[in-house]
Structure formats: C-alpha cells, structure tokens
Scaffold this motif. Structure first.
Motif, PDB file in Angstrom:
ATOM      1  N   ILE A  43      26.415  29.146   8.739  1.00  0.00           N
ATOM      2  CA  ILE A  43      26.598  28.025   7.812  1.00  0.00           C
ATOM      3  C   ILE A  43      25.262  27.301   7.712  1.00  0.00           C
ATOM      4  O   ILE A  43      24.655  26.957   8.727  1.00  0.00           O
ATOM      5  N   SER A  44      24.810  27.104   6.480  1.00  0.00           N
ATOM      6  CA  SER A  44      23.525  26.449   6.248  1.00  0.00           C
ATOM      7  C   SER A  44      23.716  25.321   5.242  1.00  0.00           C
ATOM      8  O   SER A  44      24.709  25.271   4.525  1.00  0.00           O
ATOM      9  N   ASP A  45      22.740  24.430   5.220  1.00  0.00           N
ATOM     10  CA  ASP A  45      22.785  23.357   4.227  1.00  0.00           C
ATOM     11  C   ASP A  45      21.629  23.526   3.246  1.00  0.00           C
ATOM     12  O   ASP A  45      20.793  24.425   3.394  1.00  0.00           O
ATOM     13  N   SER A  46      21.600  22.678   2.255  1.00  0.00           N
ATOM     14  CA  SER A  46      20.593  22.789   1.200  1.00  0.00           C
ATOM     15  C   SER A  46      19.191  22.413   1.667  1.00  0.00           C
ATOM     16  O   SER A  46      18.234  22.525   0.914  1.00  0.00           O
ATOM     17  N   PHE A  47      19.033  22.006   2.938  1.00  0.00           N
ATOM     18  CA  PHE A  47      17.724  21.651   3.483  1.00  0.00           C
ATOM     19  C   PHE A  47      17.202  22.699   4.461  1.00  0.00           C
ATOM     20  O   PHE A  47      16.182  22.497   5.099  1.00  0.00           O
ATOM     21  N   GLY A  48      17.929  23.811   4.627  1.00  0.00           N
ATOM     22  CA  GLY A  48      17.470  24.883   5.494  1.00  0.00           C
ATOM     23  C   GLY A  48      17.996  24.832   6.915  1.00  0.00           C
ATOM     24  O   GLY A  48      17.690  25.714   7.713  1.00  0.00           O
ATOM     25  N   ASN A  49      18.781  23.823   7.274  1.00  0.00           N
ATOM     26  CA  ASN A  49      19.399  23.793   8.604  1.00  0.00           C
ATOM     27  C   ASN A  49      20.481  24.865   8.641  1.00  0.00           C
ATOM     28  O   ASN A  49      21.186  25.072   7.650  1.00  0.00           O
ATOM     29  N   GLU A  50      20.635  25.537   9.784  1.00  0.00           N
ATOM     30  CA  GLU A  50      21.577  26.650   9.861  1.00  0.00           C
ATOM     31  C   GLU A  50      22.197  26.719  11.246  1.00  0.00           C
ATOM     32  O   GLU A  50      21.526  26.479  12.250  1.00  0.00           O
ATOM     33  N   TYR A  58      24.394  12.190   3.473  1.00  0.00           N
ATOM     34  CA  TYR A  58      23.653  12.234   2.218  1.00  0.00           C
ATOM     35  C   TYR A  58      24.563  12.953   1.234  1.00  0.00           C
ATOM     36  O   TYR A  58      24.911  14.122   1.421  1.00  0.00           O
ATOM     37  N   SER A  59      24.968  12.280   0.201  1.00  0.00           N
ATOM     38  CA  SER A  59      26.023  12.788  -0.679  1.00  0.00           C
ATOM     39  C   SER A  59      25.655  14.066  -1.434  1.00  0.00           C
ATOM     40  O   SER A  59      26.529  14.790  -1.868  1.00  0.00           O
ATOM     41  N   ASN A  60      24.380  14.373  -1.591  1.00  0.00           N
ATOM     42  CA  ASN A  60      23.989  15.558  -2.356  1.00  0.00           C
ATOM     43  C   ASN A  60      23.791  16.798  -1.494  1.00  0.00           C
ATOM     44  O   ASN A  60      23.333  17.812  -2.001  1.00  0.00           O
ATOM     45  N   THR A  61      24.093  16.731  -0.216  1.00  0.00           N
ATOM     46  CA  THR A  61      23.945  17.901   0.648  1.00  0.00           C
ATOM     47  C   THR A  61      24.990  18.943   0.275  1.00  0.00           C
ATOM     48  O   THR A  61      26.160  18.632   0.105  1.00  0.00           O
ATOM     49  N   GLN A  62      24.551  20.183   0.149  1.00  0.00           N
ATOM     50  CA  GLN A  62      25.455  21.301  -0.123  1.00  0.00           C
ATOM     51  C   GLN A  62      25.452  22.219   1.084  1.00  0.00           C
ATOM     52  O   GLN A  62      24.434  22.379   1.756  1.00  0.00           O
ATOM     53  N   TYR A  63      26.602  22.838   1.344  1.00  0.00           N
ATOM     54  CA  TYR A  63      26.732  23.757   2.468  1.00  0.00           C
ATOM     55  C   TYR A  63      27.084  25.142   1.949  1.00  0.00           C
ATOM     56  O   TYR A  63      27.793  25.287   0.950  1.00  0.00           O
ATOM     57  N   PHE A  64      26.570  26.145   2.683  1.00  0.00           N
ATOM     58  CA  PHE A  64      26.741  27.529   2.275  1.00  0.00           C
ATOM     59  C   PHE A  64      27.188  28.366   3.469  1.00  0.00           C
ATOM     60  O   PHE A  64      26.911  28.015   4.616  1.00  0.00           O
ATOM     61  N   SER A 106       0.839  -1.201   0.000  1.00  0.00           N
ATOM     62  CA  SER A 106       0.000   0.000   0.000  1.00  0.00           C
ATOM     63  C   SER A 106       0.871   1.247   0.000  1.00  0.00           C
ATOM     64  O   SER A 106       2.012   1.241   0.424  1.00  0.00           O
ATOM     65  N   LYS A 107       0.321   2.371  -0.457  1.00  0.00           N
ATOM     66  CA  LYS A 107       1.060   3.626  -0.570  1.00  0.00           C
ATOM     67  C   LYS A 107       1.477   4.186   0.787  1.00  0.00           C
ATOM     68  O   LYS A 107       2.449   4.904   0.883  1.00  0.00           O
ATOM     69  N   ASP A 108       0.744   3.878   1.836  1.00  0.00           N
ATOM     70  CA  ASP A 108       1.059   4.421   3.151  1.00  0.00           C
ATOM     71  C   ASP A 108       2.361   3.864   3.716  1.00  0.00           C
ATOM     72  O   ASP A 108       2.936   4.451   4.614  1.00  0.00           O
ATOM     73  N   ASP A 109       2.801   2.751   3.205  1.00  0.00           N
ATOM     74  CA  ASP A 109       4.005   2.128   3.719  1.00  0.00           C
ATOM     75  C   ASP A 109       5.210   2.374   2.822  1.00  0.00           C
ATOM     76  O   ASP A 109       6.137   1.581   2.789  1.00  0.00           O
ATOM     77  N   GLU A 110       5.220   3.490   2.084  1.00  0.00           N
ATOM     78  CA  GLU A 110       6.339   3.772   1.192  1.00  0.00           C
ATOM     79  C   GLU A 110       7.624   3.934   2.000  1.00  0.00           C
ATOM     80  O   GLU A 110       7.626   4.482   3.101  1.00  0.00           O
ATOM     81  N   LEU A 111       8.696   3.480   1.438  1.00  0.00           N
ATOM     82  CA  LEU A 111      10.010   3.581   2.057  1.00  0.00           C
ATOM     83  C   LEU A 111      10.461   5.038   2.039  1.00  0.00           C
ATOM     84  O   LEU A 111      10.495   5.671   0.989  1.00  0.00           O
ATOM     85  N   GLU A 112      10.784   5.572   3.207  1.00  0.00           N
ATOM     86  CA  GLU A 112      11.247   6.948   3.287  1.00  0.00           C
ATOM     87  C   GLU A 112      12.760   6.953   3.361  1.00  0.00           C
ATOM     88  O   GLU A 112      13.356   6.274   4.190  1.00  0.00           O
ATOM     89  N   ILE A 113      13.383   7.739   2.502  1.00  0.00           N
ATOM     90  CA  ILE A 113      14.832   7.871   2.495  1.00  0.00           C
ATOM     91  C   ILE A 113      15.167   9.204   3.130  1.00  0.00           C
ATOM     92  O   ILE A 113      14.746  10.254   2.655  1.00  0.00           O
ATOM     93  N   GLN A 114      15.933   9.162   4.205  1.00  0.00           N
ATOM     94  CA  GLN A 114      16.289  10.398   4.911  1.00  0.00           C
ATOM     95  C   GLN A 114      17.486  11.041   4.220  1.00  0.00           C
ATOM     96  O   GLN A 114      18.483  10.394   3.953  1.00  0.00           O
ATOM     97  N   ASN A 115      17.348  12.327   3.907  1.00  0.00           N
ATOM     98  CA  ASN A 115      18.455  13.055   3.307  1.00  0.00           C
ATOM     99  C   ASN A 115      18.718  14.372   4.031  1.00  0.00           C
ATOM    100  O   ASN A 115      19.624  15.098   3.675  1.00  0.00           O
ATOM    101  N   ASP A 116      17.926  14.672   5.032  1.00  0.00           N
ATOM    102  CA  ASP A 116      18.056  15.908   5.794  1.00  0.00           C
ATOM    103  C   ASP A 116      18.650  15.573   7.160  1.00  0.00           C
ATOM    104  O   ASP A 116      17.950  15.106   8.051  1.00  0.00           O
ATOM    105  N   PHE A 117      19.953  15.790   7.300  1.00  0.00           N
ATOM    106  CA  PHE A 117      20.643  15.453   8.539  1.00  0.00           C
ATOM    107  C   PHE A 117      21.116  16.721   9.245  1.00  0.00           C
ATOM    108  O   PHE A 117      21.688  17.608   8.613  1.00  0.00           O
TER     109      PHE A 117
END
Length: 149
Positions: free
Chosen positions: A131-138, A74-80, A32-43
C-alpha cells in the motif's frame, strides 16, 4: 498656544521618521523568502490488518479487513494497492470488483476497506500486499495461508 504646539510637533518629527524607518525594516525582514510558511502534506501511515485464518481450502474465500492509519491529515492524499503472489495460486479483489492483476497499481477509494482472497490451488499460498500513498510512502503486508485440503 498654536505656536507652542507647532514647536512641540517639530521636535517630535525626527522621532516619527525614526519609528517609520524601524517599522519598515522590521516588516521587510519578517517577510523574507527564507521564512516562507511550509504546509506539510506528506504524512507517514501504518497498516492495520484484522486477524485472518491460517488455513484456506481450494475455492475458499478469506476476508481481509485493512485500515490505513495516518499520522496526519491531508485531504488530497491518495492511496494505492498492488500485490504479488509468490507461492500457490489465488485471486485478490476489493469487494465485488474484478480480481486484481499481480503488480498492477489500483487506487483505493477509502482508508478502511476489505479485500477478498480466493484460493485456486491445493498448496500453501503466500502473497504480499503493498500500500502506497501519492507521496511515495509505502508499506508491505505479507499473507500466508496453509492448504486445508
């Protein structure tokens, strides 16, 4: 012998049908759609800064060693980076790059880097580095230098 085997097979037919129905229903429920696998990329991450001098003279450059320590990978995280100087005057730069402009956003190429602050005044100086990341953490780090002139 074949007649006995066919008779036995006919008795098992309802069991096979029941097993097929049960297998199909379990498969449909588990997908079922409710049990979709969630991949965490916001650390979340922390900023570690090596100690810096308390005093800086006009024209003197101070090296600031910074490390971004993240809780996950998560390899695609960018930092600013952006900074704002609220006391005194000076310039902040990354290695040999041109000096940063206050409140502008700059992408950091690595998670371990050095900043260089050069004093251009004879008074105490203070500035914040964000310093912030591409997910809004600062994270914010404040630096304060006394004048040594």
């Amino acid at each position: 012998m074949t007649a006995i085997f066919n008779k036995f097979r006919m008795r098992l037919l309802p069991i096979y049908i029941l097993l097929a129905i049960l297998t199909a229903s379990v498969t449909l429920v588990s997908c079922s759609k409710d049990d979709e696998l969630e991949i965490q990329n916001d650390f979340p991450f922390e900023i570690k800064v090596m100690p810096v001098p308390k005093d800086v003279a006009n024209g003197e450059t101070v090296e600031i060693r910074v490390t971004i320590q993240r809780a996950g990978n998560y390899s695609n995280t960018q930092y600013f980076l952006r900074y704002f100087q609220f006391d005194g005057q000076g310039t902040l730069r990354h290695y040999d790059d041109p000096p940063y402009l206050p409140n502008d956003l700059y992408q950091l190429p690595t998670e371990e880097f050095r900043l260089y602050y050069t004093s251009t005044s004879a008074v105490s100086q203070s500035f914040d580095v964000w310093i912030s990341d591409s997910f809004g953490n600062e994270k914010q780090v404040t630096f304060q230098f006394n004048s040594s002139d």
